[in-house]
Design a protein around this motif. Structure first.
Motif, PDB file in Angstrom:
ATOM      1  N   UNK A   1     -23.929 -25.320 -14.105  1.00  0.00           N
ATOM      2  CA  UNK A   1     -24.513 -26.254 -12.893  1.00  0.00           C
ATOM      3  C   UNK A   1     -24.755 -25.284 -12.027  1.00  0.00           C
ATOM      4  N   UNK A   2     -25.986 -25.659 -11.599  1.00  0.00           N
ATOM      5  CA  UNK A   2     -26.563 -24.651 -10.397  1.00  0.00           C
ATOM      6  C   UNK A   2     -27.507 -25.397  -9.134  1.00  0.00           C
ATOM      7  N   UNK A   3     -27.211 -24.801  -8.105  1.00  0.00           N
ATOM      8  CA  UNK A   3     -27.953 -25.350  -6.743  1.00  0.00           C
ATOM      9  C   UNK A   3     -29.584 -25.171  -7.094  1.00  0.00           C
ATOM     10  N   UNK A   4     -29.986 -24.584  -7.948  1.00  0.00           N
ATOM     11  CA  UNK A   4     -31.484 -24.181  -8.110  1.00  0.00           C
ATOM     12  C   UNK A   4     -31.949 -22.990  -7.374  1.00  0.00           C
ATOM     13  N   UNK A   5     -30.893 -22.027  -7.012  1.00  0.00           N
ATOM     14  CA  UNK A   5     -31.176 -20.912  -6.494  1.00  0.00           C
ATOM     15  C   UNK A   5     -30.511 -19.499  -7.192  1.00  0.00           C
ATOM     16  N   UNK A   6     -30.868 -18.318  -6.984  1.00  0.00           N
ATOM     17  CA  UNK A   6     -30.170 -17.216  -7.695  1.00  0.00           C
ATOM     18  C   UNK A   6     -29.085 -16.721  -6.853  1.00  0.00           C
TER      19      UNK A   6
ATOM     20  N   UNK B   1     -14.681 -22.320 -23.831  1.00  0.00           N
ATOM     21  CA  UNK B   1     -14.109 -21.518 -23.098  1.00  0.00           C
ATOM     22  C   UNK B   1     -14.619 -21.864 -21.604  1.00  0.00           C
ATOM     23  N   UNK B   2     -13.797 -22.029 -20.396  1.00  0.00           N
ATOM     24  CA  UNK B   2     -14.012 -22.623 -19.386  1.00  0.00           C
ATOM     25  C   UNK B   2     -13.631 -21.213 -18.340  1.00  0.00           C
ATOM     26  N   UNK B   3     -14.942 -20.681 -17.779  1.00  0.00           N
ATOM     27  CA  UNK B   3     -14.540 -19.421 -16.679  1.00  0.00           C
ATOM     28  C   UNK B   3     -14.440 -20.416 -15.595  1.00  0.00           C
ATOM     29  N   UNK B   4     -13.222 -20.339 -14.870  1.00  0.00           N
ATOM     30  CA  UNK B   4     -12.920 -21.326 -13.868  1.00  0.00           C
ATOM     31  C   UNK B   4     -12.580 -20.378 -12.537  1.00  0.00           C
ATOM     32  N   UNK B   5     -13.221 -20.969 -11.579  1.00  0.00           N
ATOM     33  CA  UNK B   5     -12.966 -20.208 -10.132  1.00  0.00           C
ATOM     34  C   UNK B   5     -13.157 -21.321  -9.133  1.00  0.00           C
ATOM     35  N   UNK B   6     -12.641 -21.083  -7.792  1.00  0.00           N
ATOM     36  CA  UNK B   6     -12.558 -22.055  -6.852  1.00  0.00           C
ATOM     37  C   UNK B   6     -11.787 -23.309  -7.361  1.00  0.00           C
TER      38      UNK B   6
ATOM     39  N   UNK C   1     -11.973 -34.045 -16.591  1.00  0.00           N
ATOM     40  CA  UNK C   1     -11.701 -32.609 -16.665  1.00  0.00           C
ATOM     41  C   UNK C   1     -10.536 -32.071 -17.215  1.00  0.00           C
ATOM     42  N   UNK C   2      -9.452 -32.615 -16.622  1.00  0.00           N
ATOM     43  CA  UNK C   2      -8.171 -32.209 -17.102  1.00  0.00           C
ATOM     44  C   UNK C   2      -7.802 -32.580 -18.550  1.00  0.00           C
ATOM     45  N   UNK C   3      -8.238 -33.755 -19.009  1.00  0.00           N
ATOM     46  CA  UNK C   3      -8.016 -34.416 -20.477  1.00  0.00           C
ATOM     47  C   UNK C   3      -8.849 -33.327 -21.309  1.00  0.00           C
ATOM     48  N   UNK C   4     -10.040 -32.955 -20.670  1.00  0.00           N
ATOM     49  CA  UNK C   4     -10.898 -32.186 -21.738  1.00  0.00           C
ATOM     50  C   UNK C   4     -10.273 -30.737 -21.949  1.00  0.00           C
ATOM     51  N   UNK C   5      -9.552 -30.091 -21.071  1.00  0.00           N
ATOM     52  CA  UNK C   5      -8.928 -28.724 -20.788  1.00  0.00           C
ATOM     53  C   UNK C   5      -7.608 -28.583 -21.132  1.00  0.00           C
ATOM     54  N   UNK C   6      -6.958 -29.659 -21.430  1.00  0.00           N
ATOM     55  CA  UNK C   6      -5.653 -29.474 -21.770  1.00  0.00           C
ATOM     56  C   UNK C   6      -5.453 -29.409 -23.166  1.00  0.00           C
ATOM     57  N   UNK C   7      -6.602 -29.537 -23.990  1.00  0.00           N
ATOM     58  CA  UNK C   7      -6.352 -29.587 -25.412  1.00  0.00           C
ATOM     59  C   UNK C   7      -6.188 -28.186 -25.867  1.00  0.00           C
TER      60      UNK C   7
ATOM     61  N   UNK D   1     -17.606 -22.630 -14.408  1.00  0.00           N
ATOM     62  CA  UNK D   1     -17.120 -23.448 -13.161  1.00  0.00           C
ATOM     63  C   UNK D   1     -17.208 -24.802 -13.376  1.00  0.00           C
ATOM     64  N   UNK D   2     -17.060 -25.655 -12.326  1.00  0.00           N
ATOM     65  CA  UNK D   2     -16.894 -27.159 -12.312  1.00  0.00           C
ATOM     66  C   UNK D   2     -18.264 -27.653 -11.556  1.00  0.00           C
ATOM     67  N   UNK D   3     -18.937 -28.584 -12.015  1.00  0.00           N
ATOM     68  CA  UNK D   3     -18.769 -29.678 -13.157  1.00  0.00           C
ATOM     69  C   UNK D   3     -19.198 -29.170 -14.544  1.00  0.00           C
ATOM     70  N   UNK D   4     -19.604 -27.917 -14.702  1.00  0.00           N
ATOM     71  CA  UNK D   4     -20.355 -27.461 -15.917  1.00  0.00           C
ATOM     72  C   UNK D   4     -18.971 -27.914 -17.285  1.00  0.00           C
TER      73      UNK D   4
END
Length: 256
Positions: free
Chosen positions: A8-13, A78-83, A100-106, A63-66
């Motif tokens: 998910x991006x803000x539309x910037x680099x 695989x979730x590269x998670x920060x913040x 999100x927690x239900x998805x990633x506790x599997x 990250x989140x919400x990806x």
């Protein structure tokens, strides 16, 4: 192997986009096929992710919400998670957080964090172990020097997307008081304007405060700058400001 990269991006680099591009290059160097799904609205990100799930062997989320977009697919994710703390405080009472927690506790899901603090927070919040911790990569050789420019000004800089949680508006207010004590000072607020959501309004609010305080000759907002220019800005500044609301965005600019 085919890997789908979801972001998910803000539309910037910015930093996350730069990191994503680096991962994509590394995978291609290893002869791994990739596709990138990168959108700035949840709806479009979800639609495009679902379109490409069948193609992929592995899904890599940034990250989140990806992390929400993979749903309950049975393919390896695989979730590269920060913040993590910021996501926790912002979303804890909303359905998106619990989904999100239900998805990633599997057990077939892997989570990667960039530092021990985020890993500990996530383990407490999500009630599961983080699989890997890796440090944020900084091009130390590149940022260790710069082109020195002589100046009688006391230079202050803050680098980061012009955004509410980066708190440039407060920085301008503090600088206004500082300049009364140190007249020969200058503030650089370097970072792109977000073109969507509240981004334009926050950019305009910063510009308005600069004009209201009579700082138009003492505060510069150049927008997005090339890496070499940012490096020289770091090198020639007397003080670096890291004035954030909450968490996120502190690591790389401060280390640089």
């Amino acid at each position: 192997m085919k890997i789908l990269l979801v972001d998910w991006t803000w539309g910037i680099h910015g930093g996350p986009e730069e990191f994503l591009a680096g991962v994509d290059r590394e995978l291609h160097n290893r002869s791994i096929d990739t596709r990138i799904v990168q959108e700035h609205t949840w709806k479009h990100l979800f639609i495009e992710t679902q379109k490409n799930l069948r193609w992929a062997d592995v899904i890599l989320c940034f990250a989140f919400p990806s992390s929400l977009m993979v749903g309950l697919t049975r393919k390896p994710c695989i979730w590269i998670c920060y913040d993590v703390p910021e996501a926790f405080y912002k979303w804890y009472k909303r359905p998106a957080f619990w989904w999100n927690r239900k998805i990633w506790t599997r057990p077939d899901r892997k989570i990667i964090c960039s530092n021990v603090t985020d890993a500990y927070s996530l383990e407490v919040i999500y009630r599961r172990k983080v699989d890997y911790i890796f440090p944020l990569a900084i091009d130390a050789e590149f940022y260790s020097g710069g082109e020195r420019r002589g100046s009688d000004l006391f230079r202050i800089c803050q680098v980061g997307t012009i955004l509410r949680n980066k708190n440039q508006l407060e920085t301008i207010g503090i600088f206004n008081e500082f300049k009364k004590r140190v007249p020969h000072s200058h503030l650089n607020l370097v970072g792109p304007r977000i073109p969507t959501g509240s981004g334009p309004a926050y950019w305009n609010a910063c510009k308005f405060r600069i004009e209201k305080c009579g700082l138009h000759h003492s505060v510069t907002m150049p927008g997005h700058c090339p890496r070499t220019l940012v490096k020289n800005l770091y090198y020639n500044s007397d003080v670096y400001v890291n004035n954030l609301r909450g968490t996120g965005g502190w690591s790389k600019p401060s280390i640089r």
